[in-house]
Design a protein around this motif. Structure first.
Motif, PDB file in Angstrom:
ATOM      1  N   ARG A 141     -17.081  -0.250  17.480  1.00 49.77           N
ATOM      2  CA  ARG A 141     -16.748   0.491  16.271  1.00 49.77           C
ATOM      3  C   ARG A 141     -15.330   0.120  15.844  1.00 49.77           C
ATOM      4  NH1 ARG A 141     -14.294   5.263  14.826  1.00 49.77           N
ATOM      5  NH2 ARG A 141     -15.239   6.256  13.019  1.00 49.77           N
ATOM      6  N   PRO A 142     -15.148  -0.327  14.596  1.00 52.15           N
ATOM      7  CA  PRO A 142     -13.805  -0.703  14.160  1.00 52.15           C
ATOM      8  C   PRO A 142     -12.897   0.526  14.050  1.00 52.15           C
ATOM      9  CG  PRO A 142     -15.362  -0.858  12.342  1.00 52.15           C
ATOM     10  CD  PRO A 142     -16.156  -0.539  13.574  1.00 52.15           C
ATOM     11  N   MET A 143     -11.589   0.317  14.293  1.00 53.24           N
ATOM     12  CA  MET A 143     -10.610   1.393  14.194  1.00 53.24           C
ATOM     13  C   MET A 143     -10.273   1.703  12.740  1.00 53.24           C
ATOM     14  SD  MET A 143      -9.888   2.364  17.263  1.00 53.24           S
ATOM     15  CE  MET A 143      -8.343   3.230  17.087  1.00 53.24           C
ATOM     16  N   ILE A 144     -10.478   0.756  11.855  1.00 54.49           N
ATOM     17  CA  ILE A 144     -10.209   0.943  10.435  1.00 54.49           C
ATOM     18  C   ILE A 144     -11.479   0.603   9.682  1.00 54.49           C
ATOM     19  CG2 ILE A 144      -7.736   0.462  10.658  1.00 54.49           C
ATOM     20  CD1 ILE A 144      -8.381  -2.368   9.588  1.00 54.49           C
ATOM     21  N   ASP A 145     -11.556   1.030   8.455  1.00 53.51           N
ATOM     22  CA  ASP A 145     -12.753   0.769   7.659  1.00 53.51           C
ATOM     23  C   ASP A 145     -12.339   0.155   6.321  1.00 53.51           C
ATOM     24  OD1 ASP A 145     -15.411   0.720   6.949  1.00 53.51           O
ATOM     25  OD2 ASP A 145     -15.430   2.794   6.246  1.00 53.51           O
ATOM     26  N   PRO A 146     -12.170  -1.172   6.284  1.00 53.95           N
ATOM     27  CA  PRO A 146     -11.733  -1.806   5.040  1.00 53.95           C
ATOM     28  C   PRO A 146     -12.808  -1.744   3.968  1.00 53.95           C
ATOM     29  CG  PRO A 146     -12.230  -3.474   6.678  1.00 53.95           C
ATOM     30  CD  PRO A 146     -12.369  -2.135   7.356  1.00 53.95           C
ATOM     31  N   SER A 147     -12.366  -1.725   2.719  1.00 51.66           N
ATOM     32  CA  SER A 147     -13.300  -1.801   1.600  1.00 51.66           C
ATOM     33  C   SER A 147     -13.985  -3.163   1.637  1.00 51.66           C
ATOM     34  CB  SER A 147     -12.545  -1.643   0.281  1.00 51.66           C
ATOM     35  OG  SER A 147     -11.746  -2.796   0.041  1.00 51.66           O
ATOM     36  N   PRO A 148     -15.098  -3.318   0.932  1.00 55.71           N
ATOM     37  CA  PRO A 148     -15.756  -4.641   0.895  1.00 55.71           C
ATOM     38  C   PRO A 148     -14.830  -5.739   0.371  1.00 55.71           C
ATOM     39  CG  PRO A 148     -17.262  -2.964   0.099  1.00 55.71           C
ATOM     40  CD  PRO A 148     -15.919  -2.285   0.275  1.00 55.71           C
ATOM     41  N   GLU A 149     -13.972  -5.412  -0.601  1.00 45.07           N
ATOM     42  CA  GLU A 149     -13.048  -6.423  -1.142  1.00 45.07           C
ATOM     43  C   GLU A 149     -12.020  -6.848  -0.093  1.00 45.07           C
ATOM     44  OE1 GLU A 149     -14.916  -4.008  -4.180  1.00 45.07           O
ATOM     45  OE2 GLU A 149     -13.558  -3.356  -2.605  1.00 45.07           O
ATOM     46  N   VAL A 150     -11.478  -5.882   0.645  1.00 44.72           N
ATOM     47  CA  VAL A 150     -10.496  -6.202   1.678  1.00 44.72           C
ATOM     48  C   VAL A 150     -11.165  -6.975   2.809  1.00 44.72           C
ATOM     49  CG1 VAL A 150      -8.989  -5.210   3.455  1.00 44.72           C
ATOM     50  CG2 VAL A 150      -8.911  -4.338   1.102  1.00 44.72           C
ATOM     51  N   ILE A 166      -6.501  -8.613  18.320  1.00 49.58           N
ATOM     52  CA  ILE A 166      -5.677  -7.550  17.733  1.00 49.58           C
ATOM     53  C   ILE A 166      -6.583  -6.429  17.261  1.00 49.58           C
ATOM     54  CG2 ILE A 166      -4.086  -6.951  15.876  1.00 49.58           C
ATOM     55  CD1 ILE A 166      -3.242 -10.011  16.024  1.00 49.58           C
ATOM     56  N   GLU A 167      -6.333  -5.261  17.791  1.00 48.49           N
ATOM     57  CA  GLU A 167      -7.065  -4.049  17.416  1.00 48.49           C
ATOM     58  C   GLU A 167      -6.273  -3.356  16.309  1.00 48.49           C
ATOM     59  OE1 GLU A 167     -10.153  -1.688  17.400  1.00 48.49           O
ATOM     60  OE2 GLU A 167      -9.992  -2.938  19.185  1.00 48.49           O
ATOM     61  N   PRO A 168      -6.776  -3.351  15.080  1.00 50.23           N
ATOM     62  CA  PRO A 168      -6.058  -2.673  14.001  1.00 50.23           C
ATOM     63  C   PRO A 168      -6.035  -1.151  14.222  1.00 50.23           C
ATOM     64  CG  PRO A 168      -7.663  -4.218  13.121  1.00 50.23           C
ATOM     65  CD  PRO A 168      -7.950  -4.064  14.585  1.00 50.23           C
ATOM     66  N   VAL A 169      -4.896  -0.556  13.905  1.00 49.84           N
ATOM     67  CA  VAL A 169      -4.801   0.899  13.989  1.00 49.84           C
ATOM     68  C   VAL A 169      -4.452   1.521  12.638  1.00 49.84           C
ATOM     69  CG1 VAL A 169      -4.281   0.964  16.452  1.00 49.84           C
ATOM     70  CG2 VAL A 169      -2.404   0.829  14.816  1.00 49.84           C
ATOM     71  N   ARG A 170      -3.948   0.707  11.720  1.00 47.88           N
ATOM     72  CA  ARG A 170      -3.615   1.213  10.390  1.00 47.88           C
ATOM     73  C   ARG A 170      -3.785   0.081   9.382  1.00 47.88           C
ATOM     74  NH1 ARG A 170       2.191   2.887   7.987  1.00 47.88           N
ATOM     75  NH2 ARG A 170       1.446   3.957   6.160  1.00 47.88           N
ATOM     76  N   LEU A 171      -4.417   0.406   8.281  1.00 50.44           N
ATOM     77  CA  LEU A 171      -4.646  -0.551   7.190  1.00 50.44           C
ATOM     78  C   LEU A 171      -4.073   0.028   5.912  1.00 50.44           C
ATOM     79  CD1 LEU A 171      -6.227  -2.959   5.749  1.00 50.44           C
ATOM     80  CD2 LEU A 171      -8.075  -1.307   5.496  1.00 50.44           C
ATOM     81  N   ARG A 172      -3.359  -0.812   5.182  1.00 48.43           N
ATOM     82  CA  ARG A 172      -2.924  -0.443   3.836  1.00 48.43           C
ATOM     83  C   ARG A 172      -3.333  -1.574   2.914  1.00 48.43           C
ATOM     84  NH1 ARG A 172       3.121   0.491   3.707  1.00 48.43           N
ATOM     85  NH2 ARG A 172       3.093  -1.307   5.054  1.00 48.43           N
ATOM     86  N   ALA A 173      -3.920  -1.222   1.799  1.00 48.35           N
ATOM     87  CA  ALA A 173      -4.342  -2.243   0.834  1.00 48.35           C
ATOM     88  C   ALA A 173      -4.158  -1.667  -0.567  1.00 48.35           C
ATOM     89  CB  ALA A 173      -5.789  -2.632   1.059  1.00 48.35           C
ATOM     90  N   TRP A 174      -3.618  -2.502  -1.461  1.00 48.08           N
ATOM     91  CA  TRP A 174      -3.493  -2.101  -2.858  1.00 48.08           C
ATOM     92  C   TRP A 174      -3.468  -3.301  -3.745  1.00 48.08           C
ATOM     93  CZ3 TRP A 174       0.273  -1.737   0.790  1.00 48.08           C
ATOM     94  CH2 TRP A 174       1.460  -2.410   0.592  1.00 48.08           C
TER      95      TRP A 174
END
Length: 143
Positions: free
Chosen positions: A8-17, A135-143
């Motif tokens: 299970r991923p730690m973050i859930d990116p949008s399809p675009e990301v 690398i296990e992502p713990v925080r994602l920021r996208a804009w």
């Protein structure tokens, strides 16, 4: 996004990301040296089951930094208008038992053209870049 039954991923990116993470040829990995100085470097990477996977040369400052402090920052370049920014904070771990890049079809599909252009083969790339880092992502920021 992930295989059924996969981690299970730690973050859930949008399809675009997620599309950018799958296709961007270069990302920027920032580690921190012993004096606390951030050390950014461009990397080839694979987005695999919600994680960033890279292969590195042995004895690099990057690997020394990660051994002392596994916290990282990662980002993709913005688009020409300064948008489509993606930054990830995460925890890196060395994965000496994981497959080499030459045995990962998705990595070969993504980078084979570059490997060929640099005069490498998958085997020589594996010799030059044997250290797998996950690398296990713990925080994602996208804009």
């Amino acid at each position: 996004r992930r295989r059924p039954g996969g981690p299970r991923p730690m973050i859930d990116p949008s399809p675009e990301v997620e599309a950018r993470l799958r296709t961007a040829p270069v990302g920027w990995l920032t580690t921190v040296d012993a004096q606390g100085q951030p050390q950014p470097s461009p990397i080839w990477f694979l987005w695999e089951e919600g994680r960033i996977v890279i292969w590195s040369k042995l004895g690099t400052p990057r690997l020394r930094n990660l051994a002392a402090n596994p916290r990282i920052a990662f980002h993709l370049d913005a688009d020409a208008d300064g948008g489509s920014v993606v930054t990830i904070e995460g925890i890196a771990r060395l994965d000496p038992d994981g497959p080499r890049a030459g045995a990962v079809p998705a990595y070969q599909a993504k980078y084979r053209r570059f490997i060929d252009e640099y005069g490498w083969t998958p085997e020589s790339f594996d010799r030059d870049y044997p250290s797998r880092v996950v690398i296990e992502p713990v925080r994602l920021r996208a804009w």
